[in-house]
Design a protein around this motif. Structure first.
Motif, PDB file in Angstrom:
ATOM      1  N   VAL A 135       0.841  -1.204   0.000  1.00  0.00           N
ATOM      2  CA  VAL A 135       0.000   0.000   0.000  1.00  0.00           C
ATOM      3  C   VAL A 135       0.870   1.246   0.000  1.00  0.00           C
ATOM      4  N   SER A 136       1.986   1.211   0.735  1.00  0.00           N
ATOM      5  CA  SER A 136       2.898   2.362   0.799  1.00  0.00           C
ATOM      6  C   SER A 136       3.431   2.726  -0.579  1.00  0.00           C
ATOM      7  N   GLU A 137       3.715   1.711  -1.398  1.00  0.00           N
ATOM      8  CA  GLU A 137       4.234   1.967  -2.734  1.00  0.00           C
ATOM      9  C   GLU A 137       3.213   2.668  -3.621  1.00  0.00           C
ATOM     10  N   PHE A 138       1.936   2.443  -3.367  1.00  0.00           N
ATOM     11  CA  PHE A 138       0.909   3.140  -4.130  1.00  0.00           C
ATOM     12  C   PHE A 138       0.900   4.627  -3.816  1.00  0.00           C
ATOM     13  N   GLY A 139       1.015   4.964  -2.519  1.00  0.00           N
ATOM     14  CA  GLY A 139       0.923   6.356  -2.122  1.00  0.00           C
ATOM     15  C   GLY A 139      -0.520   6.818  -2.056  1.00  0.00           C
ATOM     16  N   PRO A 140      -0.791   7.943  -1.393  1.00  0.00           N
ATOM     17  CA  PRO A 140      -2.169   8.395  -1.173  1.00  0.00           C
ATOM     18  C   PRO A 140      -2.897   8.816  -2.445  1.00  0.00           C
ATOM     19  N   VAL A 141      -2.186   9.438  -3.387  1.00  0.00           N
ATOM     20  CA  VAL A 141      -2.853   9.940  -4.598  1.00  0.00           C
ATOM     21  C   VAL A 141      -3.335   8.783  -5.468  1.00  0.00           C
ATOM     22  N   LEU A 142      -2.442   7.829  -5.724  1.00  0.00           N
ATOM     23  CA  LEU A 142      -2.792   6.685  -6.568  1.00  0.00           C
ATOM     24  C   LEU A 142      -3.886   5.835  -5.925  1.00  0.00           C
ATOM     25  N   LEU A 143      -3.771   5.619  -4.613  1.00  0.00           N
ATOM     26  CA  LEU A 143      -4.773   4.813  -3.911  1.00  0.00           C
ATOM     27  C   LEU A 143      -6.139   5.495  -3.953  1.00  0.00           C
ATOM     28  N   SER A 144      -6.149   6.816  -3.793  1.00  0.00           N
ATOM     29  CA  SER A 144      -7.412   7.567  -3.835  1.00  0.00           C
ATOM     30  C   SER A 144      -8.079   7.432  -5.199  1.00  0.00           C
ATOM     31  N   ARG A 145      -7.281   7.455  -6.254  1.00  0.00           N
ATOM     32  CA  ARG A 145      -7.845   7.367  -7.605  1.00  0.00           C
ATOM     33  C   ARG A 145      -8.373   5.965  -7.891  1.00  0.00           C
ATOM     34  N   ILE A 146      -7.684   4.969  -7.376  1.00  0.00           N
ATOM     35  CA  ILE A 146      -8.136   3.595  -7.571  1.00  0.00           C
ATOM     36  C   ILE A 146      -9.450   3.358  -6.833  1.00  0.00           C
ATOM     37  N   LEU A 147      -9.534   3.885  -5.600  1.00  0.00           N
ATOM     38  CA  LEU A 147     -10.745   3.693  -4.798  1.00  0.00           C
ATOM     39  C   LEU A 147     -11.886   4.593  -5.244  1.00  0.00           C
ATOM     40  N   ASP A 148     -11.558   5.599  -6.076  1.00  0.00           N
ATOM     41  CA  ASP A 148     -12.565   6.524  -6.600  1.00  0.00           C
ATOM     42  C   ASP A 148     -13.324   7.204  -5.456  1.00  0.00           C
ATOM     43  N   VAL A 149     -12.570   7.885  -4.593  1.00  0.00           N
ATOM     44  CA  VAL A 149     -13.155   8.541  -3.424  1.00  0.00           C
ATOM     45  C   VAL A 149     -13.362  10.027  -3.696  1.00  0.00           C
ATOM     46  N   THR A 152     -12.791  15.016  -0.044  1.00  0.00           N
ATOM     47  CA  THR A 152     -12.665  14.947   1.420  1.00  0.00           C
ATOM     48  C   THR A 152     -12.068  13.608   1.851  1.00  0.00           C
ATOM     49  N   GLN A 153     -12.548  12.526   1.254  1.00  0.00           N
ATOM     50  CA  GLN A 153     -12.043  11.196   1.597  1.00  0.00           C
ATOM     51  C   GLN A 153     -10.587  11.033   1.166  1.00  0.00           C
ATOM     52  N   ALA A 154     -10.231  11.641   0.034  1.00  0.00           N
ATOM     53  CA  ALA A 154      -8.833  11.604  -0.414  1.00  0.00           C
ATOM     54  C   ALA A 154      -7.934  12.318   0.596  1.00  0.00           C
ATOM     55  N   GLY A 155      -8.451  13.393   1.198  1.00  0.00           N
ATOM     56  CA  GLY A 155      -7.688  14.105   2.232  1.00  0.00           C
ATOM     57  C   GLY A 155      -7.447  13.231   3.448  1.00  0.00           C
ATOM     58  N   ILE A 156      -8.456  12.440   3.816  1.00  0.00           N
ATOM     59  CA  ILE A 156      -8.312  11.530   4.960  1.00  0.00           C
ATOM     60  C   ILE A 156      -7.266  10.456   4.648  1.00  0.00           C
ATOM     61  N   ILE A 157      -7.275   9.944   3.428  1.00  0.00           N
ATOM     62  CA  ILE A 157      -6.273   8.944   3.030  1.00  0.00           C
ATOM     63  C   ILE A 157      -4.867   9.536   3.126  1.00  0.00           C
ATOM     64  N   SER A 158      -4.711  10.790   2.724  1.00  0.00           N
ATOM     65  CA  SER A 158      -3.409  11.469   2.848  1.00  0.00           C
ATOM     66  C   SER A 158      -2.987  11.590   4.310  1.00  0.00           C
ATOM     67  N   VAL A 159      -3.963  11.891   5.183  1.00  0.00           N
ATOM     68  CA  VAL A 159      -3.676  11.996   6.619  1.00  0.00           C
ATOM     69  C   VAL A 159      -3.230  10.648   7.174  1.00  0.00           C
ATOM     70  N   VAL A 160      -3.875   9.576   6.739  1.00  0.00           N
ATOM     71  CA  VAL A 160      -3.495   8.232   7.195  1.00  0.00           C
ATOM     72  C   VAL A 160      -2.047   7.932   6.810  1.00  0.00           C
ATOM     73  N   PHE A 161      -1.669   8.239   5.586  1.00  0.00           N
ATOM     74  CA  PHE A 161      -0.282   8.012   5.146  1.00  0.00           C
ATOM     75  C   PHE A 161       0.685   8.865   5.963  1.00  0.00           C
ATOM     76  N   LYS A 162       0.288  10.134   6.239  1.00  0.00           N
ATOM     77  CA  LYS A 162       1.153  11.038   7.014  1.00  0.00           C
ATOM     78  C   LYS A 162       1.336  10.510   8.433  1.00  0.00           C
ATOM     79  N   TYR A 163       0.244  10.046   9.031  1.00  0.00           N
ATOM     80  CA  TYR A 163       0.320   9.503  10.389  1.00  0.00           C
ATOM     81  C   TYR A 163       1.271   8.301  10.434  1.00  0.00           C
ATOM     82  N   CYS A 164       1.149   7.439   9.447  1.00  0.00           N
ATOM     83  CA  CYS A 164       2.012   6.243   9.409  1.00  0.00           C
ATOM     84  C   CYS A 164       3.478   6.621   9.197  1.00  0.00           C
ATOM     85  N   ASP A 165       3.719   7.635   8.372  1.00  0.00           N
ATOM     86  CA  ASP A 165       5.096   8.119   8.181  1.00  0.00           C
ATOM     87  C   ASP A 165       5.653   8.710   9.471  1.00  0.00           C
TER      88      ASP A 165
END
Length: 505
Positions: A135-149, A152-165
């Motif tokens: 999942v880390s290799e995908f990154g937040p932008v690519l994952l958001s586009r795949i999930l078609d969110v 606002t939801q894409a922003g949350i996905i970015s926050v999740v990646f930031k928290y994990c980093d």
């Protein structure tokens, strides 16, 4: 000069090349194959992408096979998406046939039967080299586009990646990502809110449903370790021939979300990994995407935009992309306009809609004085195709109705025994066979949640003890000292007797 001689001269001049090239067949005029009127594709332009299209049974797969074989012979590795399971025969030589000999005699090319170096790959539990990504290799932008969110939801996905980093939490598989989402609105709600702002449970719930949808299509098998290294697609065998990597996809035809996810991940990883090449003399890797409509049919607008962007940019990395589908209209116009090579097999005109589509398809090809393109598109036989390529200077070559050469390898699948022997001899199987589930976000957050729960229990116990102590102190304060109690009682008795005496007087 006769019409036929003019056409022969037109083809030979149009397909003259000084560099290395692939010969795909010989040109045809009025259903006659012109011997030695070779249709050549310069290696230099094979990173300009392409299309192989045509109705079912017209020879698309065999054209794909011919291109893959000749690329391998030139030392260029290939990746084939095998949706129908009919490409494994590349690992064995053709048994030959009288009709093949007749075809090649018309073309003017000698026929040579041979096998090619083949690697079998898999996205699922089918046998083969497992292809995975984290999942880390995908990154937040690519994952958001795949999930078609949503945004606002894409922003949350970015926050999740930031928290994990920020907290050194590895996002390896989907259960890691789900665990962080649940933690963000559960035990870790306060921590997230203080560091990154409030996160809506409704939004995280919507993201979780998207992830579950991806899991149901096999995403839980794709995401994880060990990650596939794209450089392993560019291997050359001991004879200098490029490996033909065949990705078995027969069991995911009904899982377009997984297929799109994989394709986008692979193309993004190749783009990030491969160095810039510019216009080199030959491609580094060529990908053939069979049943290409599966990528585009159910793709979201964001996903399509990402694919279109990669198609435009990946050429400079020396990568050629070839889409194989029944109708050119299956491919978006923005992608179709980027394609340099077009091999168009016959189309069938059964309805008014079909006839309209054929007229539109004909407009994608260069004008010619030698063909009625619309008529040719409906009259081509099996193993015949309209070919339009780019010459070494990037100019369109003359349109040629072409008798395609036959594959040198087997035009059939491997037997189970042959397939097992091929897989067992793979040098990549030991590298990617084991599924690794090392400590990552899921395990670390499980421990953290356990600690938080223990802390809550301890805090609750401490507060309960404090309350018990206060209740005990309150009871002690209302209980009288024995001496005071005796004195108070005596005073009360004397007072009562005094009152009685006064009454008796």
């Amino acid at each position: 000069m006769s019409h036929k001689e003019k056409f022969f001269d037109h083809i030979n001049k149009g397909y003259t090349t000084k560099g290395d090239y692939i010969t795909v067949g010989s040109a045809m005029l009025e259903t006659e194959t012109l011997t030695n009127a070779f249709v050549k594709i310069p290696l230099k332009t094979l990173n300009r992408h392409g299309l192989i299209a045509g109705a079912t049974g017209t020879g698309k797969t065999k054209s794909l096979q011919v291109l893959a074989e000749n690329l391998s012979d030139k030392g260029i590795p290939v990746l084939l998406m095998d949706m129908k399971g009919d490409l494994s025969g590349l690992a064995q030589p053709s048994p030959g046939h009288l009709k093949i000999d007749e075809r090649h005699e018309k073309i003017g090319l000698p026929f040579e039967a041979k096998k090619f170096p083949v690697e079998i790959l898999s996205l699922s539990e089918q046998e083969g080299v497992r292809m995975r990504a984290t999942v880390s290799e995908f990154g937040p932008v690519l994952l958001s586009r795949i999930l078609d969110v949503t945004e606002t939801q894409a922003g949350i996905i970015s926050v999740v990646f930031k928290y994990c980093d920020d907290n050194q939490l590895g996002l390896l598989d989907l259960k890691d990502f789900k665990k962080v989402l649940q933690f963000a609105t559960g035990e870790g709600k306060q921590e997230f809110q203080e560091a990154y702002g409030r996160i809506s449970t409704a939004s995280t719930g919507a993201i979780l449903r998207k992830i579950i949808e991806l899991e149901q299509q096999g995403g839980d098998l794709f995401f994880g370790e060990k990650s596939f290294e794209v450089n392993d697609l560019t291997r050359i065998d001991e004879n200098g021939r490029g490996y033909i990597n065949i990705l078995r996809l027969t069991d995911i035809q009904d899982k377009p979300k997984l297929f799109s996810t994989f394709m986008l991940s692979l193309l993004a990883e190749i783009y990030e990994t491969f160095p810039e090449q510019g216009d080199s003399g030959r491609p580094e890797l060529v990908l053939f995407i069979d049943e290409a409509h599966l990528i585009f049919k159910n793709a979201s607008k964001a996903l399509l935009e990402q694919l279109e962007s990669i198609v435009k940019l990946i050429r400079s990395k020396g990568i050629g992309l070839y889409f194989v589908t029944q109708n050119p209209t299956d491919v978006p116009d923005a992608v179709l306009s980027q394609l340099g090579l077009k091999i168009q097999h016959a189309l069938r005109a059964f309805t008014a809609k079909d006839r309209k589509a054929i007229k539109l398809t004909a407009q994608n090809y260069p004008d010619t004085d030698f063909y009625d393109t619309v008529e040719v598109l409906t009259s081509l036989g099996i193993g015949e195709a309209l070919v339009s390529a780019l010459d070494e200077k990037g100019r369109p070559t003359p349109l040629a109705a072409t008798m395609m050469r036959a594959p040198m390898s087997r035009m059939d699948v491997l037997t189970d025994q042959e397939l097992n022997e091929l897989i067992n001899s793979s040098k990549l199987i030991p590298k990617y066979k084991e599924t690794i589930d090392r400590e990552s976000a899921y395990e670390l957050l499980e421990d953290k949640i356990k600690d938080l729960q223990e802390d809550k229990v301890k805090e609750a116990e401490r507060k309960e003890k404090e309350k018990a102590a206060k209740r005990s102190s309150s009871r002690r304060s209302t209980r009288q000292n024995p001496v005071v109690k005796v004195l108070t009682s005596a005073t009360f008795i004397r007072a009562a007797f005094g009152v009685l005496k006064k009454l008796m007087r």
